[in-house]
Write a protein that holds these residues in place. Sequence first.
Motif, PDB file in Angstrom:
ATOM      1  N   ALA A  11      43.121  13.169 -11.380  1.00 36.13           N
ATOM      2  CA  ALA A  11      41.667  13.211 -11.451  1.00 36.13           C
ATOM      3  C   ALA A  11      41.099  12.796 -10.102  1.00 36.13           C
ATOM      4  CB  ALA A  11      41.163  12.279 -12.552  1.00 36.13           C
ATOM      5  N   LYS A  12      39.883  13.237  -9.825  1.00 37.99           N
ATOM      6  CA  LYS A  12      39.214  12.884  -8.570  1.00 37.99           C
ATOM      7  C   LYS A  12      38.238  11.751  -8.814  1.00 37.99           C
ATOM      8  CE  LYS A  12      39.507  17.247  -6.139  1.00 37.99           C
ATOM      9  NZ  LYS A  12      38.759  18.258  -5.393  1.00 37.99           N
ATOM     10  N   THR A  13      38.187  10.826  -7.830  1.00 36.05           N
ATOM     11  CA  THR A  13      37.244   9.714  -7.895  1.00 36.05           C
ATOM     12  C   THR A  13      37.029   9.145  -6.502  1.00 36.05           C
ATOM     13  OG1 THR A  13      36.694   7.698  -9.122  1.00 36.05           O
ATOM     14  CG2 THR A  13      38.954   7.885  -8.307  1.00 36.05           C
ATOM     15  N   LEU A  14      35.933   8.427  -6.339  1.00 38.20           N
ATOM     16  CA  LEU A  14      35.725   7.661  -5.109  1.00 38.20           C
ATOM     17  C   LEU A  14      36.346   6.294  -5.315  1.00 38.20           C
ATOM     18  CD1 LEU A  14      32.050   8.447  -4.082  1.00 38.20           C
ATOM     19  CD2 LEU A  14      34.140   9.165  -2.927  1.00 38.20           C
ATOM     20  N   ILE A  15      37.323   5.966  -4.480  1.00 36.37           N
ATOM     21  CA  ILE A  15      38.044   4.697  -4.611  1.00 36.37           C
ATOM     22  C   ILE A  15      38.471   4.231  -3.230  1.00 36.37           C
ATOM     23  CG2 ILE A  15      40.201   5.955  -5.097  1.00 36.37           C
ATOM     24  CD1 ILE A  15      39.444   2.566  -6.631  1.00 36.37           C
ATOM     25  N   GLY A  16      38.287   2.955  -2.969  1.00 36.88           N
ATOM     26  CA  GLY A  16      38.789   2.404  -1.722  1.00 36.88           C
ATOM     27  C   GLY A  16      37.823   1.428  -1.086  1.00 36.88           C
ATOM     28  N   VAL A  17      38.375   0.571  -0.255  1.00 36.63           N
ATOM     29  CA  VAL A  17      37.570  -0.438   0.435  1.00 36.63           C
ATOM     30  C   VAL A  17      37.137   0.005   1.827  1.00 36.63           C
ATOM     31  CG1 VAL A  17      38.539  -2.375  -0.855  1.00 36.63           C
ATOM     32  CG2 VAL A  17      39.617  -1.668   1.277  1.00 36.63           C
ATOM     33  N   TYR A  18      37.807   1.006   2.360  1.00 40.18           N
ATOM     34  CA  TYR A  18      37.483   1.462   3.708  1.00 40.18           C
ATOM     35  C   TYR A  18      36.433   2.567   3.650  1.00 40.18           C
ATOM     36  CZ  TYR A  18      41.735  -1.102   4.639  1.00 40.18           C
ATOM     37  OH  TYR A  18      42.683  -2.097   4.704  1.00 40.18           O
ATOM     38  N   ASP A  19      35.568   2.603   4.649  1.00 39.50           N
ATOM     39  CA  ASP A  19      34.504   3.603   4.684  1.00 39.50           C
ATOM     40  C   ASP A  19      35.050   5.022   4.575  1.00 39.50           C
ATOM     41  OD1 ASP A  19      32.571   1.634   4.902  1.00 39.50           O
ATOM     42  OD2 ASP A  19      32.418   1.780   7.092  1.00 39.50           O
ATOM     43  N   GLN A  67      32.249   6.856 -12.272  1.00 40.29           N
ATOM     44  CA  GLN A  67      32.432   5.472 -11.844  1.00 40.29           C
ATOM     45  C   GLN A  67      33.147   5.437 -10.497  1.00 40.29           C
ATOM     46  OE1 GLN A  67      31.293   2.828 -13.636  1.00 40.29           O
ATOM     47  NE2 GLN A  67      30.507   4.235 -15.172  1.00 40.29           N
ATOM     48  N   HIS A  68      32.727   4.493  -9.646  1.00 44.28           N
ATOM     49  CA  HIS A  68      33.354   4.341  -8.343  1.00 44.28           C
ATOM     50  C   HIS A  68      33.759   2.884  -8.156  1.00 44.28           C
ATOM     51  CE1 HIS A  68      30.399   7.770  -7.665  1.00 44.28           C
ATOM     52  NE2 HIS A  68      31.584   8.302  -7.894  1.00 44.28           N
ATOM     53  N   PHE A  69      34.938   2.676  -7.580  1.00 42.85           N
ATOM     54  CA  PHE A  69      35.490   1.332  -7.447  1.00 42.85           C
ATOM     55  C   PHE A  69      36.025   1.118  -6.044  1.00 42.85           C
ATOM     56  CE2 PHE A  69      35.867   2.618 -11.842  1.00 42.85           C
ATOM     57  CZ  PHE A  69      35.317   1.534 -12.513  1.00 42.85           C
ATOM     58  N   ALA A  74      40.341  -2.778 -10.405  1.00 45.10           N
ATOM     59  CA  ALA A  74      39.083  -2.639 -11.140  1.00 45.10           C
ATOM     60  C   ALA A  74      39.024  -1.301 -11.869  1.00 45.10           C
ATOM     61  CB  ALA A  74      37.890  -2.789 -10.203  1.00 45.10           C
ATOM     62  N   LEU A  75      39.506  -0.249 -11.230  1.00 49.74           N
ATOM     63  CA  LEU A  75      39.535   1.065 -11.859  1.00 49.74           C
ATOM     64  C   LEU A  75      40.436   1.043 -13.094  1.00 49.74           C
ATOM     65  CD1 LEU A  75      39.885   4.444 -10.033  1.00 49.74           C
ATOM     66  CD2 LEU A  75      41.117   3.975 -12.113  1.00 49.74           C
ATOM     67  N   ALA A  76      41.626   0.480 -12.964  1.00 53.33           N
ATOM     68  CA  ALA A  76      42.574   0.412 -14.088  1.00 53.33           C
ATOM     69  C   ALA A  76      42.004  -0.415 -15.229  1.00 53.33           C
ATOM     70  CB  ALA A  76      43.913  -0.158 -13.624  1.00 53.33           C
ATOM     71  N   GLU A  77      41.364  -1.532 -14.920  1.00 54.36           N
ATOM     72  CA  GLU A  77      40.754  -2.372 -15.949  1.00 54.36           C
ATOM     73  C   GLU A  77      39.649  -1.622 -16.679  1.00 54.36           C
ATOM     74  OE1 GLU A  77      39.993  -5.655 -18.383  1.00 54.36           O
ATOM     75  OE2 GLU A  77      41.683  -5.301 -17.046  1.00 54.36           O
ATOM     76  N   HIS A  78      38.823  -0.910 -15.928  1.00 51.48           N
ATOM     77  CA  HIS A  78      37.750  -0.139 -16.547  1.00 51.48           C
ATOM     78  C   HIS A  78      38.320   0.897 -17.514  1.00 51.48           C
ATOM     79  CE1 HIS A  78      33.933   1.915 -17.031  1.00 51.48           C
ATOM     80  NE2 HIS A  78      34.612   3.035 -16.873  1.00 51.48           N
ATOM     81  N   LEU A  79      39.320   1.638 -17.070  1.00 49.03           N
ATOM     82  CA  LEU A  79      39.926   2.647 -17.946  1.00 49.03           C
ATOM     83  C   LEU A  79      40.547   2.016 -19.179  1.00 49.03           C
ATOM     84  CD1 LEU A  79      41.610   5.083 -15.390  1.00 49.03           C
ATOM     85  CD2 LEU A  79      39.496   5.434 -16.704  1.00 49.03           C
ATOM     86  N   ALA A  80      41.235   0.896 -19.003  1.00 48.24           N
ATOM     87  CA  ALA A  80      41.876   0.226 -20.140  1.00 48.24           C
ATOM     88  C   ALA A  80      40.834  -0.165 -21.184  1.00 48.24           C
ATOM     89  CB  ALA A  80      42.650  -1.008 -19.672  1.00 48.24           C
TER      90      ALA A  80
END
Length: 119
Positions: A11-19, A67-69, A74-80
């Motif tokens: 699946a596609k999502t926006l994820i990451g700490v870097y710009d 959702q973006h993380f 945090a992403l895994a927790e949200h899905l769970a």
Amino acid sequence: MDIIYLHGVKAKTLIGVYDWERVAPQVVEVDLEIGIPSPRACHSDQLVDTIDYAKVVDRLRAELAEQHFLLLEALAEHLAQDIMGAFGAPWIKVSVTKLGILHEVGRVGVTVERGHRGG
């Protein structure tokens, strides 16, 4: 406990700490193991007595699109939490993997396990 599993869901999502990670959606790979609330489907052979994995995939992809993380945790927790709540699952194990995000590292990821895994 009976468990259904879905491995390699992309699946596609926006994820990451870097710009640079937050400019465009990335493909992540999700593996799920979901405790089924009841063993009724083993005897009834009816979809209504289990968790419809097609609906799980549809929900997962919709959540990741909206959702973006910053962190995989945090992403895994949200899905769970979302999947347990939506499908009445007593237990879930969610693994989220980023593919080829680090130089010379094929996969990085995180696994969370929530709920009670009974026997």
